[in-house]
Write an enzyme that holds these catalytic residues in place. Structure first.
Site, PDB file in Angstrom:
ATOM      1  N   GLU A 196     -13.700 -56.813 -18.965  1.00 55.34           N
ATOM      2  CA  GLU A 196     -14.019 -58.239 -18.819  1.00 55.34           C
ATOM      3  C   GLU A 196     -15.518 -58.482 -18.925  1.00 55.34           C
ATOM      4  O   GLU A 196     -16.106 -59.231 -18.149  1.00 55.34           O
ATOM      5  CB  GLU A 196     -13.469 -58.768 -17.492  1.00 55.34           C
ATOM      6  CG  GLU A 196     -11.948 -58.719 -17.424  1.00 55.34           C
ATOM      7  CD  GLU A 196     -11.405 -59.137 -16.077  1.00 55.34           C
ATOM      8  OE1 GLU A 196     -12.022 -58.817 -15.056  1.00 55.34           O
ATOM      9  OE2 GLU A 196     -10.351 -59.775 -16.054  1.00 55.34           O
ATOM     10  N   GLU A 279      -3.681 -58.457 -18.281  1.00 58.04           N
ATOM     11  CA  GLU A 279      -3.621 -58.595 -16.822  1.00 58.04           C
ATOM     12  C   GLU A 279      -2.813 -59.850 -16.504  1.00 58.04           C
ATOM     13  O   GLU A 279      -3.354 -60.957 -16.466  1.00 58.04           O
ATOM     14  CB  GLU A 279      -5.015 -58.680 -16.199  1.00 58.04           C
ATOM     15  CG  GLU A 279      -5.826 -57.399 -16.286  1.00 58.04           C
ATOM     16  CD  GLU A 279      -7.101 -57.459 -15.459  1.00 58.04           C
ATOM     17  OE1 GLU A 279      -7.309 -58.475 -14.750  1.00 58.04           O
ATOM     18  OE2 GLU A 279      -7.901 -56.507 -15.516  1.00 58.04           O
TER      19      GLU A 279
END
Length: 702
Positions: A196, A279
């Site tokens: 991320e 995710e």
């Protein structure tokens, strides 16, 4: 911007670093790829916006299960439960600090064993190799010794000094991973670079360097991928489309997956964008002081059905959360570094497979029903739940103050001398506690104020009534108060403690390093002046107390302490917990008891209830179960897996920092309890975006 700032020298070093990185990238290209033995019968590729396994379309039905949050003896149990849920793939981080806790002390055996087991169970692996992983894990997976480097490293950037250490780590990690690639007959189908990154920075040179290193070690026959939040800014910063790296996305559970996947396609090459939510949040994390995070089972299942209904692949975060044993849990921050939000020890995450393996909840059943539709045959049953037992109460005896056994717990026993206090990382200490010791200066008087600019994270201050350096025993100490990172305050000395020449002791607890955001550079302890009426107190001794091995507190020694009566030498003189006032007892002290297991069935899973205790750390047979803080809550119990227990006597040791249960007992229950404390937080809503920081949440203010 990092807490330590950027200097002109640092900017110049950056320019030099960039030049060096360009040269290194060219050298890697010229040097070529290492020859790999490829099994042409095993391929995992992307074509026509589809994952192809051995040439056939394949949908990833994945779940996150971290090998480092589950006892190794339970890996197979949890992976089999994942298969019964309907998963064909497991995703896991590889935390650098787990495998290299000290420089050049590398051990990858745990990772290797996990990969071998997954392969045996016919599960594919998506490996998130970092070097930064986040995951509510201490320091986001970085080893603590990075914080001791001078000048300070610019983490997650193209800082040449930082990348030199990353390369050295990967020079061991990646050749090990090669043996497990799917193209070589192993389970690893994809490897995630960084984590991320788009929500942190935009240093493309850093990302390109990581990709070049990965390709050099792994070759071109494995999919490298990034994961970023499904927004233009995140994907612009975090994707590496020019390097043939696949960009996956994550997004709020319950939001429109089709829109997210359309955006994803803009950051992948044509035909190279199979829709994947890397995710999919099945639950949420919990900080100390919040209510236990819960999400709706049917709403989560409905969101999963919507995602799969647009031909998406998915990884459930988490499929099984597990436990932050020891000092492994991380922390988040709010608007500044003082808004400190440490994570609880449990990492249950409200996942479909519970912390102790439970699959009887509504969420497991609801998600399994959705996933089963994408299998041609019936799903395998879950294995029987490991036995659990309610062992009842265990009486604990106070055996020693931490001050009374400091010579055993801290090396060197005389401490380390410095003009001002220094962070624990500079003393080669990764976790636990650190005790600072000095002498009150000549201008000390009753009413004098002690203050510290910044404490990481919680400090207990004591004054010794004996002026000699060696007089550190608990019967000489007076508790002054607590200073906390999130509520800093000065402490006033009384007529008893406000005298020149008295010894001052400050015990600082590391409650978990920040694992996400701009304040990730998070050394622990004190690294600034301790002030008395705004003048610095100088000449400090630091005593590292890592608590990495409490076997030094052997039964023989503790019995000797009891014979000498040292365990009674606290203010108040008697070990009668029911009559001690707050001023009488302010720890920190060790308590010991014995859990007897005489059942013919042997040890079973159990839960250590610390309700009516205050704050500290618990150990069973020398193993660190983690931090407890029932006063703050919500977690009242610590999970004890059966593999940590043995037939016969099991030694239970508790370090209580503040005030013990007046009854001097703990209970062993057959289920977890998360009803302690005064909960200031809220239940996380289903439409929650990022796990890490309130700034990412869709519903502002939650």
């Amino acid at each position: 911007m990092y807490p330590h700032g950027m200097t002109k020298r640092g900017a110049a070093m950056t320019r030099v670093s960039n030049l060096m990185l360009l040269i290194s990238l060219l050298l890697l290209i010229l040097k070529g790829r290492r020859a790999l033995c490829i099994n042409t019968q095993h391929t995992f590729l992307i074509a026509n916006d589809t994952f192809l396994k051995d040439g056939k379309p394949f949908r990833i039905l994945g779940g996150e299960i971290h090998y480092f949050r589950v006892p190794a003896m339970y890996w197979e149990d949890r992976l089999l439960r994942a298969k019964s849920l309907g998963l064909n793939t497991v995703q896991t981080y590889v935390p650098w600090n787990l495998h290299e806790p000290e420089p050049d002390q590398l051990d990858l055996s745990e990772l290797e064993n996990y990969l071998k087991l997954a392969h045996k169970l016919d599960l594919l692996i998506m490996l998130r190799i970092g070097p930064y992983v986040c995951g509510e894990w201490d320091f986001g997976g970085f080893p603590a010794w990075l914080l001791a480097k001078q000048p300070p490293l610019r983490l997650r950037t193209s800082d040449a000094s930082f990348l030199e250490l990353v390369d050295k780590w990967w020079d061991t990690l990646l050749p090990t991973v090669v043996r497990f690639l799917y193209s070589r007959g192993g389970p690893v189908i994809m490897l995630q670079v960084e984590n991320e990154y788009g929500s942190f920075g935009d240093d493309k040179l850093y990302l390109q360097h990581l990709v070049a290193q990965a390709r050099y070690h792994l070759g071109d026959d494995v999919i490298l991928y990034t994961t970023d939040g499904a927004s233009k800014g995140n994907l612009e910063n975090g994707s590496i489309s020019s390097s043939n790296v696949y960009a996956a996305v994550d997004f709020a559970t319950g939001s429109d997956p089709a829109s997210a996947f359309l955006l994803q396609k803009l950051y992948n090459a044509p035909g190279k964008s199979p829709p994947l939510s890397a995710e999919f949040y099945t639950g949420w994390l919990t900080h100390w002081g919040e209510r236990l995070a819960k999400t709706d089972a049917e709403g989560t299942a409905s969101a999963l059905a919507d995602l799969l209904g647009v031909n998406g692949s998915v990884v459930l975060y988490m499929a099984h959360g597990g436990t932050n044993f020891g000092f492994s849990s991380g922390a988040n921050t709010g608007g500044d570094s003082s808004e400190f939000q440490p994570d609880i020890t449990s990492y249950d995450y409200d996942a479909p497979i519970g912390e102790a393996g439970d699959v009887s909840g509504e969420k497991f059943q609801a998600l399994q029903k959705v996933l089963a539709q994408y299998h041609k045959s019936a799903l395998p049953p879950s294995p029987p739940l490991p036995p659990r037992r309610q062992y009842g109460t265990v009486e604990l005896t106070m055996v020693a103050s931490i001050f009374d056994v400091l010579e055993l717990l801290s090396k060197p026993s005389q401490g380390i001398q410095n003009e001002i206090p220094v962070y624990m990382e500079y003393l080669n200490q990764a976790s636990g506690f650190i005790l600072y010791q000095s002498v009150l200066p000549l201008h000390t008087k009753p009413g004098s104020q002690i203050s510290v600019v910044e404490v990481h994270d919680r400090a207990q201050v004591y004054i010794s009534l004996d002026e000699t350096v060696s007089a550190r025993k608990s019967d000489n100490l007076v508790f002054v108060g607590v200073m906390e990172r999130w509520s800093m305050k000065s402490l006033a000395l009384s007529s008893t403690t406000g005298k020149p020449g008295l010894q001052i002791y400050i015990l600082v607890e590391n409650m978990g390093r920040v694992n996400y955001g701009e304040y990730i550079f998070d050394p622990k302890g004190i690294n600034c002046s301790v002030l008395l009426d705004e003048f610095p107190i100088l000449n400090w001794r630091a005593h590292p107390i890592p608590l990495s091995d409490i076997t030094v507190l052997s039964a023989d020694f503790l019995q000797l302490q009891q014979q000498k009566g040292l365990h009674r030498r606290i203010i108040g003189n008697q070990m009668n917990l029911t009559t001690l006032s707050d001023s009488d007892f302010r720890g920190p002290s060790f308590f010991q008891g014995t859990l007897k297991i005489d059942s013919a069935d042997g040890p079973a899973d159990t839960f250590l209830s610390l309700r009516h205790w205050t704050k500290g750390v618990a150990f069973i047979n020398g193993y660190n179960l983690g931090r407890f803080w029932p006063l703050r809550g919500p977690q009242c119990t610590l999970y004890i897996p059966a593999p940590l227990l043995k037939y016969g006597d099991n030694e239970l040791v508790i370090l209580e920092l503040d005030r013990p249960n007046p009854d001097g007992i703990v209970e062993l229950l057959d289920k977890g309890d998360f009803t302690c404390g005064n909960h200031t937080g809220t239940h996380m809503p289903l439409l929650s975006n990022k796990r890490r920081t309130p700034g990412w949440m869709v519903n502002n203010g939650l």
